[in-house]
Design a protein around this motif. Structure first.
Motif, PDB file in Angstrom:
ATOM      1  N   LYS A  46      43.800  36.301  69.461  1.00 43.26           N
ATOM      2  CA  LYS A  46      44.402  35.883  70.732  1.00 43.26           C
ATOM      3  C   LYS A  46      45.153  34.562  70.591  1.00 43.26           C
ATOM      4  O   LYS A  46      46.328  34.457  70.949  1.00 43.26           O
ATOM      5  CB  LYS A  46      43.319  35.746  71.815  1.00 43.26           C
ATOM      6  CG  LYS A  46      42.509  37.011  72.028  1.00 43.26           C
ATOM      7  CD  LYS A  46      41.459  36.830  73.090  1.00 43.26           C
ATOM      8  CE  LYS A  46      40.361  35.844  72.720  1.00 43.26           C
ATOM      9  NZ  LYS A  46      39.506  36.265  71.600  1.00 43.26           N
ATOM     10  N   SER A  47      44.446  33.571  70.078  1.00 44.91           N
ATOM     11  CA  SER A  47      45.088  32.266  69.963  1.00 44.91           C
ATOM     12  C   SER A  47      46.256  32.315  68.993  1.00 44.91           C
ATOM     13  O   SER A  47      47.269  31.633  69.183  1.00 44.91           O
ATOM     14  CB  SER A  47      44.080  31.218  69.496  1.00 44.91           C
ATOM     15  OG  SER A  47      43.033  31.114  70.426  1.00 44.91           O
ATOM     16  N   THR A  48      46.119  33.116  67.960  1.00 47.86           N
ATOM     17  CA  THR A  48      47.204  33.224  66.986  1.00 47.86           C
ATOM     18  C   THR A  48      48.444  33.843  67.633  1.00 47.86           C
ATOM     19  O   THR A  48      49.564  33.379  67.413  1.00 47.86           O
ATOM     20  CB  THR A  48      46.750  34.071  65.782  1.00 47.86           C
ATOM     21  OG1 THR A  48      45.533  33.531  65.268  1.00 47.86           O
ATOM     22  CG2 THR A  48      47.791  34.078  64.692  1.00 47.86           C
ATOM     23  N   TYR A  88      46.507  24.837  75.181  1.00 39.52           N
ATOM     24  CA  TYR A  88      45.832  25.449  74.050  1.00 39.52           C
ATOM     25  C   TYR A  88      44.331  25.458  74.261  1.00 39.52           C
ATOM     26  O   TYR A  88      43.800  24.777  75.129  1.00 39.52           O
ATOM     27  CB  TYR A  88      46.204  24.732  72.751  1.00 39.52           C
ATOM     28  CG  TYR A  88      47.652  24.909  72.410  1.00 39.52           C
ATOM     29  CD1 TYR A  88      48.100  26.110  71.885  1.00 39.52           C
ATOM     30  CD2 TYR A  88      48.586  23.913  72.662  1.00 39.52           C
ATOM     31  CE1 TYR A  88      49.436  26.302  71.600  1.00 39.52           C
ATOM     32  CE2 TYR A  88      49.919  24.090  72.381  1.00 39.52           C
ATOM     33  CZ  TYR A  88      50.344  25.294  71.852  1.00 39.52           C
ATOM     34  OH  TYR A  88      51.661  25.489  71.575  1.00 39.52           O
ATOM     35  N   GLN A  89      43.662  26.217  73.391  1.00 29.32           N
ATOM     36  CA  GLN A  89      42.219  26.412  73.544  1.00 29.32           C
ATOM     37  C   GLN A  89      41.455  25.095  73.449  1.00 29.32           C
ATOM     38  O   GLN A  89      40.558  24.845  74.229  1.00 29.32           O
ATOM     39  CB  GLN A  89      41.736  27.380  72.455  1.00 29.32           C
ATOM     40  CG  GLN A  89      40.305  27.810  72.592  1.00 29.32           C
ATOM     41  CD  GLN A  89      39.992  28.979  71.671  1.00 29.32           C
ATOM     42  OE1 GLN A  89      40.806  29.350  70.828  1.00 29.32           O
ATOM     43  NE2 GLN A  89      38.841  29.547  71.823  1.00 29.32           N
ATOM     44  N   GLU A  90      41.816  24.282  72.477  1.00 30.92           N
ATOM     45  CA  GLU A  90      41.146  23.000  72.361  1.00 30.92           C
ATOM     46  C   GLU A  90      41.981  21.990  73.112  1.00 30.92           C
ATOM     47  O   GLU A  90      43.182  21.864  72.876  1.00 30.92           O
ATOM     48  CB  GLU A  90      41.017  22.586  70.892  1.00 30.92           C
ATOM     49  CG  GLU A  90      40.319  23.602  70.019  1.00 30.92           C
ATOM     50  CD  GLU A  90      38.877  23.853  70.435  1.00 30.92           C
ATOM     51  OE1 GLU A  90      38.292  23.014  71.122  1.00 30.92           O
ATOM     52  OE2 GLU A  90      38.345  24.923  70.072  1.00 30.92           O
ATOM     53  N   LEU A 168      47.604  29.985  79.303  1.00 35.25           N
ATOM     54  CA  LEU A 168      46.337  29.264  79.415  1.00 35.25           C
ATOM     55  C   LEU A 168      45.308  29.923  78.493  1.00 35.25           C
ATOM     56  O   LEU A 168      44.827  31.014  78.775  1.00 35.25           O
ATOM     57  CB  LEU A 168      45.842  29.311  80.866  1.00 35.25           C
ATOM     58  CG  LEU A 168      46.800  28.752  81.919  1.00 35.25           C
ATOM     59  CD1 LEU A 168      46.385  29.191  83.314  1.00 35.25           C
ATOM     60  CD2 LEU A 168      46.854  27.242  81.850  1.00 35.25           C
ATOM     61  N   ASP A 169      45.007  29.255  77.369  1.00 38.99           N
ATOM     62  CA  ASP A 169      44.058  29.819  76.401  1.00 38.99           C
ATOM     63  C   ASP A 169      42.654  29.295  76.726  1.00 38.99           C
ATOM     64  O   ASP A 169      42.355  28.140  76.486  1.00 38.99           O
ATOM     65  CB  ASP A 169      44.474  29.432  74.976  1.00 38.99           C
ATOM     66  CG  ASP A 169      43.739  30.253  73.913  1.00 38.99           C
ATOM     67  OD1 ASP A 169      42.815  31.008  74.259  1.00 38.99           O
ATOM     68  OD2 ASP A 169      44.101  30.117  72.733  1.00 38.99           O
ATOM     69  N   GLU A 170      41.815  30.134  77.271  1.00 38.79           N
ATOM     70  CA  GLU A 170      40.455  29.790  77.690  1.00 38.79           C
ATOM     71  C   GLU A 170      40.416  28.500  78.508  1.00 38.79           C
ATOM     72  O   GLU A 170      39.714  27.547  78.157  1.00 38.79           O
ATOM     73  CB  GLU A 170      39.528  29.690  76.471  1.00 38.79           C
ATOM     74  CG  GLU A 170      39.471  31.013  75.730  1.00 38.79           C
ATOM     75  CD  GLU A 170      38.272  31.119  74.800  1.00 38.79           C
ATOM     76  OE1 GLU A 170      37.260  30.486  75.082  1.00 38.79           O
ATOM     77  OE2 GLU A 170      38.377  31.863  73.815  1.00 38.79           O
ATOM     78  N   PRO A 171      41.155  28.480  79.619  1.00 42.82           N
ATOM     79  CA  PRO A 171      41.193  27.250  80.413  1.00 42.82           C
ATOM     80  C   PRO A 171      39.900  27.021  81.181  1.00 42.82           C
ATOM     81  O   PRO A 171      39.619  25.917  81.613  1.00 42.82           O
ATOM     82  CB  PRO A 171      42.346  27.500  81.389  1.00 42.82           C
ATOM     83  CG  PRO A 171      42.343  28.977  81.578  1.00 42.82           C
ATOM     84  CD  PRO A 171      41.945  29.550  80.247  1.00 42.82           C
ATOM     85  N   SER A 406      38.418  30.758  64.259  1.00 42.69           N
ATOM     86  CA  SER A 406      38.764  30.839  65.680  1.00 42.69           C
ATOM     87  C   SER A 406      37.752  30.021  66.471  1.00 42.69           C
ATOM     88  O   SER A 406      36.664  29.716  65.985  1.00 42.69           O
ATOM     89  CB  SER A 406      38.756  32.282  66.138  1.00 42.69           C
ATOM     90  OG  SER A 406      37.439  32.716  66.372  1.00 42.69           O
ATOM     91  N   GLY A 407      38.149  29.654  67.693  1.00 45.98           N
ATOM     92  CA  GLY A 407      37.314  28.763  68.501  1.00 45.98           C
ATOM     93  C   GLY A 407      35.883  29.256  68.649  1.00 45.98           C
ATOM     94  O   GLY A 407      34.928  28.493  68.471  1.00 45.98           O
ATOM     95  N   GLY A 408      35.719  30.518  68.974  1.00 45.33           N
ATOM     96  CA  GLY A 408      34.383  31.054  69.176  1.00 45.33           C
ATOM     97  C   GLY A 408      33.559  31.010  67.905  1.00 45.33           C
ATOM     98  O   GLY A 408      32.356  30.738  67.933  1.00 45.33           O
TER      99      GLY A 408
HETATM  100 MG   LIG Z   1      41.087  31.476  70.474  1.00 45.03          MG
END
Ligand SMILES: [Mg+2]
Ligand SMILES: Nc1ncnc2c1ncn2[C@@H]1O[C@H](COP(=O)(O)OP(=O)(O)OP(=O)(O)O)[C@@H](O)[C@H]1O
Lengths: 521, 355
Positions: A46-48, A88-90, A168-171, A406-408
């Protein structure tokens, strides 16, 4: 809103990193005036995919059309030029700047003599207002804010420029219900103005509440694009994980309540507090018990956890562990007493970006042993093997720098770091932040199993339902103090806790504004 | 680490990827320049006493103190700090040992005692640095600047402002002696550097230092004891500088209170950077620092050999070092790589993707 032309059309997108094919011929369409959710497990890509659209990564193959025209995005500036605004996610804000500077960075109001700071801060204030952050002082330093508010500031920042596409990536990963509602109100109003919105979340409730269309990715491949109402939850989950599993079942099933032994508490704090963070509080933790901390944003949940772990030094109060007085004034001391604390702020207080997965995993164990007693490589490998498989870290490559995960998956490694210390007391502040639903159920089960075996858990989550589900006892916080302590069980539900919070201090209307001021100054 | 790949070609490729590769290239180039001026420059002969003599041997001897302070600096830099006091610790070490030996009998015992004294004093100076940085919370730059300024003053107080001279055969041997025909001073420095390398990599010190240097906040929450680590590192740097001071004074058995160790902290910082350790902290490379130190020594000798006037020396040094840093910078390297890969590597990558 019906089939107009897509404003963004990505087709056949492939991106490879050394050793990983992150995206394999993936497509995505964003329509004006629609909220589109990107779904997939941790590491699905997803983020990619988002970074391909915003010009962070160069695509190996495929085509990106914006408003029907093929575009080559050479960098983030190109994407911004094309009207794409991204969170972004972070959270990537500058913690040494003020809130206002962060919001307006690159969009400062200019006057004849350079930047007009007064006007800039005023504009920042107006932008913040839209997300219900009107009480924040734009001149305050960003670093003083809790993570959830920083996340909201990052979202405000993306709305400064007029955009056609908002990503919005995991806002919502660390927001609680009220903030999520506020954010959704803003998203809906932008949608009604014709903005195309791309949203990522692992919370199915949110996904179904906000989105018009879904794209599902699995293992870097395109699974399908659906209208949200065409696909129910069970179908969606099976599309994501590729098999029919009732992952939701284990989440919903409330674990059997543990019977607390009447033995003396393992940890007992009397009147610990810290000025500006949390008022004097008593809290006991017993073996084999999960204690939940419930409260709204800014109620002092994280502050209390940090105090117990010694990440911040308490000004008052006394702590006894196993009936002897304990001085816990630093994380190292807490670890030595077998207390572990997983911070909510993965980026700043969790991972060490440039170290490998293995080094991140063993760091706390090694720190507790001291540098002079290195953990033998064989034991390191055993720890890594155990937690990488127990928590399902992917890719399972211990020598990969953690920043490439990835974040998770980064979050899973961090959990592993704390579990590896084999603590007696485990403090979990938003432990499943950014973790997908399947893995989340497994991890919660794992932790519950440890509690059954005698681990004492202090659990913090912005989802009150989750706190209720997980905890044997719930401490309710409001305005930096404890207002109630409830035995979990039949009578306690998310609503009853919300009621407790709402009813507290009703007789004293000044209480609320007083805290507001404290936050702003 | 990655050099254990297959065959000498792979090993060479691993070496080229190392940051300090360009340091080795620069050493070779400087030697070539000298060779062009004097075809006999690289000649090494067996001297009258059976020891090797030659320009290269001189370079190694001169490199010894720089190697020591560079290794110490490397560890400090890994924690995102800097130690400006190493040159001054060297002169204090020299002053202490010369003053002690002046009145002591010329025995091995008093030579060893002098070295022991140096270790204690330099560790104490390092501990002061460590305390200012970790307990008081001053910036490393300021803390060590204080010791840098105070240290030279302290040396003058110890010797009463004199350039004290003493005699002690054992002490002198550390700088002028030979083992298997090679200068003992170089071997001792190398031995200490290897010992440090083993200490850091065999224990978990290296990992802890990197974690601290990369992200102090996250490391603290992971239980890394910042204070103890900073003390350790500044003390190690101090002691290594103390040994460097012994080597620098033992060769002439005189401490020159205004010139011993003067500005050597700058050489050490350069050596560390050339060796591929970023001043921003984190990953560090001790081998690289040693190579950097040898490069600095080579450069110093070359400047003298070519007869560059002493006023132009700093400029000459600067040019070489800027060129080197440019070669190492990620940007320049990427530009190089791109030009090459544009032709060759790209299709290969495509294939891998397809497979
Ligand atoms: Mg991600
Ligand atoms: N810069 C990179 N270098 C190498 N591999 C990467 C890089 N960025 C991502 N990856 C890999 O690509 C895959 C997809 O990662 P991505 O971050 O897109 O996942 P995601 O769907 O956003 O997951 P999450 O829900 O955990 O955020 C993962 O296997 C990840 O390890």
């Amino acid at each position: 809103m019906s089939e107009s032309l897509p404003i963004v059309e990505m087709a056949g997108i492939s991106i490879s990193f050394p050793g990983v094919k992150a995206l394999d011929e993936v497509g995505l369409r964003l329509f004006p005036g629609e909220v589109h959710t990107l779904m997939g497990e941790n590491g699905a890509g997803k983020s990619t995919l988002i970074k391909a659209l915003t010009g962070v990564y160069r695509i190996d193959e495929g085509e990106i059309r914006i408003s029907g025209e093929p575009r080559l995005l050479g960098g983030t500036a190109d994407a911004q030029h094309a009207g794409i605004s991204t969170v972004y996610q972070e959270v990537n804000l500058c913690s040494n700047l003020t809130i206002g500077e962060n919001v307006m960075l690159g969009h400062e109001v200019r006057g004849a003599a350079g930047i007009n700071w007064r006007a800039t801060h005023r504009a920042a204030g107006e932008t913040l207002e839209k997300l219900g952050l009107g009480h924040l002082n734009p001149k305050q330093a960003l670093a003083t804010l809790p993570l959830a508010v920083q996340q909201l500031v990052a979202i405000s920042r993306s709305m400064v420029a007029q955009c056609k596409v908002l990503i919005l990536d995991e806002p919502t990963s660390s927001l609680d219900a009220n903030e999520v509602e506020q954010l959704f109100t803003v998203i809906r109003s932008l949608r009604d103005q014709g903005v195309a919105i791309l949203f990522v979340s692992h919370f199915l409730d949110q996904v179904y509440a906000i989105s018009d269309r879904l794209t599902v990715l699995r293992n870097g491949r395109f699974e399908g694009e659906y209208r949200t109402h065409e696909l129910d939850r069970a179908q969606l989950i099976s599309k994501m994980i590729g098999k029919d599993v009732d992952a939701l079942k284990s989440l919903d099933a409330k674990g059997a309540r543990r019977v607390r032994s009447d033995a003396a508490p393992l940890y007992s704090a009397k009147g610990i507090g810290r000025k500006g963070a949390i008022e004097e509080i008593d809290i006991d933790l017993h073996r084999g018990e999960v204690v939940g901390l419930a409260g709204l944003l800014g109620s002092g949940r994280t502050e209390l956890a940090r105090l117990i772990y010694g990440a911040d030094r308490p000004d008052t109060g006394e702590v006894t562990m196993n009936d002897e007085k304990a001085e816990i004034t630093s994380p190292a001391k807490a670890l030595a007493r077998r207390i572990a604390f997983s911070s909510e702020n993965r980026r700043d207080e969790g991972i060490i970006r440039d170290l490998s997965v293995r080094e991140n995993l063993i760091l706390a164990v090694q720190a507790r042993r001291g540098w002079a007693r290195p953990l033998p490589r064989r034991e390191q490998d055993a720890i890594v093997e155990k937690y990488v498989s127990a928590l399902g870290v992917r890719p399972a490559d211990p020598e990969r720098p953690i920043r490439l995960l990835s974040g998770g998956n980064q979050q899973k490694v961090l959990l592993g770091r704390w579990l590896a210390t084999e603590p007696d007391i485990l403090i979990l502040d938003e432990p499943t932040r950014g973790i997908d639903i399947g893995a989340k159920a497994e991890i919660q089960e794992y932790v519950a199993g440890l509690a059954d075996d005698g681990l004492s858990v202090l659990f913090i989550s912005s989802e009150i339902e989750e706190v209720v589900r997980q905890s044997d006892r719930i401490v309710v916080l409001k305005d930096h103090r404890k207002i109630a302590e409830l035995e979990g069980g039949q009578g306690v539900s998310a609503e009853s806790i919300v009621n407790v919070i709402a009813e507290d201090g009703l007789g004293d209307p000044s209480a609320d504004t007083a805290v507001r001021e404290e936050v702003t100054t | 680490m990655s050099a254990n790949a297959h065959g000498p070609f792979e090993a060479l490729k691993g070496l080229v990827r190392r940051q300090y590769f360009w340091g080795i290239v620069a050493i070779a180039l400087l030697l070539l320049v000298n060779l062009a001026k004097d075809p006999g420059y690289l000649a090494v002969s067996v001297g009258s006493s059976g020891n090797l003599v030659g320009n290269v041997i001189d370079i190694l001897r001169a490199a010894a103190p720089i190697i020591l302070i560079s290794v110490g600096m490397c560890l400090v830099v890994a924690t995102r700090g800097i130690d400006l006091s190493v040159g001054s610790v060297m002169v204090v070490a020299g002053a202490v040992s010369m003053e002690f030996l002046k009145g002591a009998p010329d025995t091995v015992g008093s030579g060893l005692a002098a070295i022991g004294l140096v270790v204690v004093v330099s560790a104490a100076l390092g501990a002061v640095n460590g305390m200012l940085v970790s307990v008081v919370g001053l910036q490393p730059f300021i803390s060590t600047l204080v010791i840098m300024l105070a240290g030279r003053g302290l040396a003058k107080v110890i010797t009463g402002g004199q350039n004290t001279t003493a005699t002690n055969e054992m002490f002198r041997w550390t700088a002028n002696g030979h083992v298997l025909g090679l200068p003992a001073v170089f071997l001792l420095a190398l031995l200490l550097a290897v010992a440090m390398g083993l200490l850091v990599r065999r224990s978990a010190l290296g990992l802890m230092l990197e974690a601290l240097g990369m992200d102090a906040k996250a490391a603290r929450l992971a239980g890394v004891n910042r204070r103890a680590l900073l003390f350790t590192v500044y003390i190690l740097s101090g002691v290594l500088a103390g040994f460097a001071g012994v080597f620098a004074t033992a060769s002439v058995m005189t401490v020159d209170v205004s010139r011993t160790g003067y500005q050597l902290e700058l050489d050490a910082i350069l050596a560390v950077v050339i060796g591929g350790t970023s001043l921003a902290g984190g990953k560090f490379n001790i081998t690289g620092a040693v190579i950097g130190a040898i490069l600095i020594a080579t450069l110093d000798k070359t400047v003298v050999f070519l007869g560059v006037s002493s006023s132009a020396t700093p400029a000459f040094k600067a040019v070489v070092i800027v060129a080197l840093c440019l070669l190492q910078s990620e940007r320049v390297r990427r530009a190089f790589r791109k030009r090459r890969s544009a032709v060759a590597v790209r299709p290969a990558e495509r294939e891998k993707v397809a497979a």
